[in-house]
Design a protein around this motif. Structure first.
Motif, PDB file in Angstrom:
ATOM      1  N   ALA A  89       1.012  -1.317   0.010  1.00 60.98           N
ATOM      2  CA  ALA A  89      -0.160  -0.031  -0.008  1.00 60.98           C
ATOM      3  C   ALA A  89       1.161   1.271   0.502  1.00 60.98           C
ATOM      4  O   ALA A  89       0.682   2.359  -0.559  1.00 60.98           O
TER       5      ALA A  89
ATOM      6  N   TRP B  14      -1.916   4.039  -0.880  1.00 59.60           N
ATOM      7  CA  TRP B  14      -2.539   3.992  -1.442  1.00 59.60           C
ATOM      8  C   TRP B  14      -4.083   2.336  -1.399  1.00 59.60           C
ATOM      9  O   TRP B  14      -3.464   1.697  -0.225  1.00 59.60           O
ATOM     10  N   ARG B  15      -4.999   2.771  -1.657  1.00 62.31           N
ATOM     11  CA  ARG B  15      -6.188   1.389  -0.965  1.00 62.31           C
ATOM     12  C   ARG B  15      -6.253   0.403  -2.252  1.00 62.31           C
ATOM     13  O   ARG B  15      -5.831   0.698  -3.098  1.00 62.31           O
TER      14      ARG B  15
ATOM     15  N   THR C 111      -6.778  -3.707  -3.238  1.00 57.32           N
ATOM     16  CA  THR C 111      -7.664  -4.717  -3.179  1.00 57.32           C
ATOM     17  C   THR C 111      -7.587  -5.451  -4.341  1.00 57.32           C
ATOM     18  O   THR C 111      -7.217  -5.375  -5.012  1.00 57.32           O
TER      19      THR C 111
END
Length: 279
Positions: free
Chosen positions: A17, A94-95, A97
């Motif tokens: 991240a 950062w995000r 997923t």
């Protein structure tokens, strides 16, 4: 999530991240780590911050692969608000997923109104990075863009060669420390590393990034910040010559609501397994 591990039977990547950094890219058939890391890469984050952002970047640098946006290198003195060294994107959290073989990283910058989405996927022996940058503001935005993969120094032995298009990229014998900025109209660079047992082919859109920064730091700097301990070669596609323009963040421009996309791919083969003419 603070990190994702994605991979296949050939390649495994770790995405952090912190800066959406790819901290590791491992070729499983040869058990070879392809990206450089500093000896202090696993140290915990500390509260001390150097006043100059270039000095702080180098003090805290862990290696791997960063996105440099909206500026590579030092920011122009006229930039308002000021940019940190190598651009805000590489400093942000950062995000993330993801799934077994793909990871999405997203961030909205605060110094310029740019939203960035970055999809990193592993497909067999290939890492594919798809990036979209969108202007979420109400005025045009000028910016720069560079990819910053730092490759492990052990890929660059005496028998290794580096090429972009039909040209050999000159590297000094280690120990060495240098930086050059080359035109790269072919949009590719290939590392042939027979001693390491691999060939690594990096390709990108040369219309977007027609330059190649070549950063060689193979135990050649004995002072701060490397102390002779860093062994890396950066082969970095970039939109602008390094250090220019002097009065703007970069030569790229997005109108309000406009987006620009990029695809960068890295393929890894065993030495001798590359088909003639493959890219």
């Amino acid at each position: 999530m603070t990190r994702f591990r994605i991979g296949s039977d050939d390649l495994v990547a770790v995405v952090e991240a912190d800066g959406a950094r790819i901290s590791s890219l491992r070729h499983l058939p040869t058990e070879r780590e392809l990206l450089a890391s500093t000896p202090w890469a696993d140290d915990p984050v500390d509260a001390f911050v150097m006043a100059d952002s270039s000095a702080q970047w180098h003090r805290a640098y862990r290696g791997g692969w960063h996105l440099l946006l909206p500026r590579a290198g030092d920011s122009p003195a006229t930039a308002s608000p000021p940019q940190p060294f190598h651009g805000e994107a590489a400093w942000r959290t950062w995000r993330l997923t993801g799934s077994r073989n793909a990871c999405r990283a997203s961030v909205v910058l605060r110094t310029v109104p740019l939203a960035i989405d970055r999809w990193m996927s592993v497909r067999a022996n290939m890492l594919v990075i798809e990036t979209a940058v969108r202007n979420v503001g109400s005025e045009p935005v000028s910016y720069g863009w560079a990819e910053h993969p730092a490759f492990a120094g052990e890929l660059f032995g005496p028998a290794s060669t580096v090429r972009t298009g039909d040209r050999v990229v000159p590297l000094d014998p280690a120990p060495a420390a240098s930086f050059t900025d080359l035109a790269a109209p072919a949009g590719d660079v290939t590392i042939t590393a027979p001693e390491a047992g691999v060939e690594v082919a990096l390709t990108w859109d040369a219309g977007l990034m027609p330059r190649l920064y070549v950063w060689q730091e193979q135990r050649g700097s004995t002072g701060f910040p490397w102390w002779g301990a860093m062994d890396a070669v950066g082969l970095e596609p970039a939109a602008d010559p390094y250090g220019t323009p002097l009065d703007a963040l970069g030569s790229l421009e997005l109108e309000p609501g406009e987006s620009r996309e990029s695809v960068v791919s890295l393929r890894v083969d065993r030495s001798g397994d590359v088909a003639p003419g493959a890219t």
